[in-house]
Every structure is written in structure tokens, then in C-alpha cells.
Motif scaffolding. Structure first.
Motif, PDB file in Angstrom:
ATOM      1  N   PRO A 189      16.086   4.946  -5.298  1.00 49.90           N
ATOM      2  CA  PRO A 189      16.878   5.048  -6.239  1.00 49.90           C
ATOM      3  C   PRO A 189      18.441   4.808  -6.142  1.00 49.90           C
ATOM      4  N   LEU A 190      18.504   3.885  -5.013  1.00 53.45           N
ATOM      5  CA  LEU A 190      20.155   3.449  -4.822  1.00 53.45           C
ATOM      6  C   LEU A 190      20.029   2.043  -5.379  1.00 53.45           C
ATOM      7  N   LEU A 191      19.412   1.023  -4.414  1.00 51.46           N
ATOM      8  CA  LEU A 191      19.678  -0.420  -4.920  1.00 51.46           C
ATOM      9  C   LEU A 191      18.321  -0.830  -5.580  1.00 51.46           C
ATOM     10  N   LYS A 192      17.426   0.006  -5.804  1.00 48.51           N
ATOM     11  CA  LYS A 192      16.046  -0.394  -6.662  1.00 48.51           C
ATOM     12  C   LYS A 192      15.127  -1.259  -5.750  1.00 48.51           C
ATOM     13  N   GLN A 193      15.190  -1.688  -4.726  1.00 46.42           N
ATOM     14  CA  GLN A 193      14.397  -2.307  -4.056  1.00 46.42           C
ATOM     15  C   GLN A 193      12.853  -1.628  -4.065  1.00 46.42           C
ATOM     16  N   ARG A 194      11.964  -2.173  -4.341  1.00 48.97           N
ATOM     17  CA  ARG A 194      10.603  -1.586  -4.234  1.00 48.97           C
ATOM     18  C   ARG A 194       9.663  -1.832  -3.060  1.00 48.97           C
ATOM     19  N   PHE A 195       9.007  -0.569  -2.578  1.00 45.44           N
ATOM     20  CA  PHE A 195       8.285  -0.637  -1.582  1.00 45.44           C
ATOM     21  C   PHE A 195       6.671  -0.288  -1.846  1.00 45.44           C
ATOM     22  N   ASP A 196       5.951  -1.149  -1.212  1.00 42.15           N
ATOM     23  CA  ASP A 196       4.612  -0.952  -1.736  1.00 42.15           C
ATOM     24  C   ASP A 196       3.982   0.298  -1.098  1.00 42.15           C
ATOM     25  N   LEU A 197       3.477   1.325  -1.643  1.00 44.44           N
ATOM     26  CA  LEU A 197       3.152   2.646  -1.211  1.00 44.44           C
ATOM     27  C   LEU A 197       1.770   2.719  -0.266  1.00 44.44           C
ATOM     28  N   ILE A 198       1.114   1.537  -0.137  1.00 41.98           N
ATOM     29  CA  ILE A 198      -0.218   1.335   0.796  1.00 41.98           C
ATOM     30  C   ILE A 198       0.458   0.605   2.042  1.00 41.98           C
ATOM     31  N   SER A 199       1.033  -0.475   1.947  1.00 43.53           N
ATOM     32  CA  SER A 199       1.296  -1.000   3.122  1.00 43.53           C
ATOM     33  C   SER A 199       2.875  -0.718   3.534  1.00 43.53           C
ATOM     34  N   GLY A 200       3.815  -0.312   2.774  1.00 44.96           N
ATOM     35  CA  GLY A 200       5.095  -0.150   3.314  1.00 44.96           C
ATOM     36  C   GLY A 200       6.208  -1.421   2.907  1.00 44.96           C
ATOM     37  N   GLN A 201       5.440  -2.354   2.717  1.00 46.61           N
ATOM     38  CA  GLN A 201       6.256  -3.942   2.330  1.00 46.61           C
ATOM     39  C   GLN A 201       7.053  -4.050   1.299  1.00 46.61           C
ATOM     40  N   CYS A 202       8.194  -4.312   1.399  1.00 49.18           N
ATOM     41  CA  CYS A 202       9.357  -4.397   0.407  1.00 49.18           C
ATOM     42  C   CYS A 202       8.822  -5.594  -0.551  1.00 49.18           C
ATOM     43  N   LEU A 203       8.724  -5.316  -1.877  1.00 54.04           N
ATOM     44  CA  LEU A 203       8.201  -6.137  -2.568  1.00 54.04           C
ATOM     45  C   LEU A 203       9.359  -7.004  -3.344  1.00 54.04           C
ATOM     46  N   ASP A 204      10.605  -6.868  -2.619  1.00 57.44           N
ATOM     47  CA  ASP A 204      11.762  -7.576  -2.993  1.00 57.44           C
ATOM     48  C   ASP A 204      12.380  -8.412  -1.954  1.00 57.44           C
ATOM     49  N   ASP A 205      11.917  -8.314  -0.849  1.00 58.81           N
ATOM     50  CA  ASP A 205      12.500  -9.128   0.516  1.00 58.81           C
ATOM     51  C   ASP A 205      11.408  -8.657   1.634  1.00 58.81           C
ATOM     52  N   GLU A 206      10.400  -9.812   1.616  1.00 59.42           N
ATOM     53  CA  GLU A 206       9.527  -9.789   2.424  1.00 59.42           C
ATOM     54  C   GLU A 206       9.582  -9.454   3.954  1.00 59.42           C
ATOM     55  N   ALA A 207      10.821  -9.757   4.403  1.00 60.91           N
ATOM     56  CA  ALA A 207      11.365  -9.456   5.770  1.00 60.91           C
ATOM     57  C   ALA A 207      11.571  -7.999   6.123  1.00 60.91           C
ATOM     58  N   VAL A 208      11.332  -7.211   4.962  1.00 67.26           N
ATOM     59  CA  VAL A 208      11.597  -5.648   5.173  1.00 67.26           C
ATOM     60  C   VAL A 208      10.305  -4.990   4.892  1.00 67.26           C
ATOM     61  N   ARG A 209      10.112  -3.746   5.640  1.00 67.35           N
ATOM     62  CA  ARG A 209       9.183  -2.837   5.096  1.00 67.35           C
ATOM     63  C   ARG A 209       9.430  -1.573   5.902  1.00 67.35           C
ATOM     64  N   VAL A 210       8.794  -0.357   5.518  1.00 67.31           N
ATOM     65  CA  VAL A 210       8.999   0.941   5.785  1.00 67.31           C
ATOM     66  C   VAL A 210       7.469   1.254   6.418  1.00 67.31           C
ATOM     67  N   ALA A 211       7.524   2.365   7.517  1.00 70.05           N
ATOM     68  CA  ALA A 211       6.163   2.750   7.747  1.00 70.05           C
ATOM     69  C   ALA A 211       5.443   3.142   6.766  1.00 70.05           C
ATOM     70  N   ALA A 212       4.265   3.107   6.679  1.00 72.35           N
ATOM     71  CA  ALA A 212       3.142   3.581   5.636  1.00 72.35           C
ATOM     72  C   ALA A 212       2.163   4.664   6.427  1.00 72.35           C
ATOM     73  N   TYR A 213       1.760   5.779   5.816  1.00 75.15           N
ATOM     74  CA  TYR A 213       0.790   6.668   6.678  1.00 75.15           C
ATOM     75  C   TYR A 213      -0.339   6.691   5.902  1.00 75.15           C
ATOM     76  N   GLU A 214      -1.368   7.015   6.661  1.00 72.72           N
ATOM     77  CA  GLU A 214      -2.686   7.291   5.998  1.00 72.72           C
ATOM     78  C   GLU A 214      -2.678   8.773   5.473  1.00 72.72           C
ATOM     79  N   VAL A 215      -3.195   9.043   4.456  1.00 72.46           N
ATOM     80  CA  VAL A 215      -3.134  10.184   3.801  1.00 72.46           C
ATOM     81  C   VAL A 215      -4.570  10.911   3.529  1.00 72.46           C
ATOM     82  N   ARG A 216      -4.678  12.193   3.600  1.00 69.95           N
ATOM     83  CA  ARG A 216      -5.661  12.938   3.115  1.00 69.95           C
ATOM     84  C   ARG A 216      -5.451  14.263   2.471  1.00 69.95           C
ATOM     85  N   ALA A 217      -5.985  14.747   1.871  1.00 70.56           N
ATOM     86  CA  ALA A 217      -5.873  16.271   1.241  1.00 70.56           C
ATOM     87  C   ALA A 217      -7.404  17.165   1.766  1.00 70.56           C
ATOM     88  N   LEU A 218      -7.415  18.265   2.786  1.00 74.51           N
ATOM     89  CA  LEU A 218      -8.011  19.124   2.999  1.00 74.51           C
ATOM     90  C   LEU A 218      -8.013  20.285   2.710  1.00 74.51           C
TER      91      LEU A 218
END
Length: 116
Positions: free
Chosen positions: A87-116
Motif C-alpha cells: 500500500p505504500l510504494l505499490k511494489q507487487r510480491f508474488d504470494l506463492i514465492s515471495g518474489q518482487c514482480l517489480d525488482d527481481e533482486a528483492v523477495r519476501v519470505a513465503a510460507y506454506e499454508v493449510r487450513a485444518l
């Protein structure tokens, strides 16, 4: 008319290094929006539920600003891949891999998720 949250009793869990961690109730997730959850080590994670009921989780901290805001970002898809836009600078992050879609050198950690 009164709206009520679904009461499925399902818990959203994230895979951490030492096992599964319960982050929230599935009923707290509104499709298309995120929520922030606190991890045992003090970090925050942004958890999302899309309109097809798929779950995603990435670090909540925006690596470009340092602010914990990704849970408040807008979700969408790019070339069939789900993303959240900060919501700040509008960079987009892939929700599966965490990879920034606007700067390939940047990523955030992504987690495996489940509902039980």
C-alpha cells in the motif's frame, strides 16, 4: 439483515522451521483481503485468502520501506500468479514465492499454508 462470520472451526496454519503454527481462524479471513499475524519469534506475517479459497502467507514487512503493511495491500494476479501490492510504494510480491514482480533482486519470505 445481520451478517455473521462463518463458524467452520478451521484454523489457518503456517509451516515454520520447527513445525506448524496456528496463525488465525479461517473465519477471520475475508476473500481478497489480508490480515497480519504475529509469529512466535516476533516477526509478522501477512495471511491472505483469495476468492477461490486458496490461502497464502508472506512476511508482512515491506522490504522497500521497512513498514509492516503488506497485509493491507491490494491483491490481484499477474500472468496467472497471485500477488499483493504494497500500500505504500505499490511494489507487487508474488504470494506463492515471495518474489518482487517489480525488482527481481528483492523477495519476501513465503510460507506454506493449510487450513485444518
Amino acid at each position: 439483515m445481520t451478517l455473521t462470520l462463518e463458524t467452520t472451526g478451521l484454523k489457518v496454519q503456517l509451516r515454520l522451521a520447527d513445525g506448524w503454527f496456528t496463525a488465525c481462524d479461517l473465519s477471520t479471513l475475508t476473500p481478497g483481503r489480508g490480515v497480519a499475524a504475529l509469529l512466535p519469534d516476533g516477526r509478522q506475517v501477512a495471511v491472505f485468502r483469495d476468492r477461490a479459497d486458496r490461502l497464502y502467507a508472506v512476511d508482512n514487512r515491506d522490504p522497500f520501506t521497512g513498514a509492516a503493511v503488506l497485509s493491507r495491500g491490494l491483491t490481484g494476479t499477474h500472468q496467472g500468479r497471485p500477488f499483493v501490492a504494497s500500500p505504500l510504494l505499490k511494489q507487487r510480491f508474488d504470494l506463492i514465492s515471495g518474489q518482487c514482480l517489480d525488482d527481481e533482486a528483492v523477495r519476501v519470505a513465503a510460507y506454506e499454508v493449510r487450513a485444518l
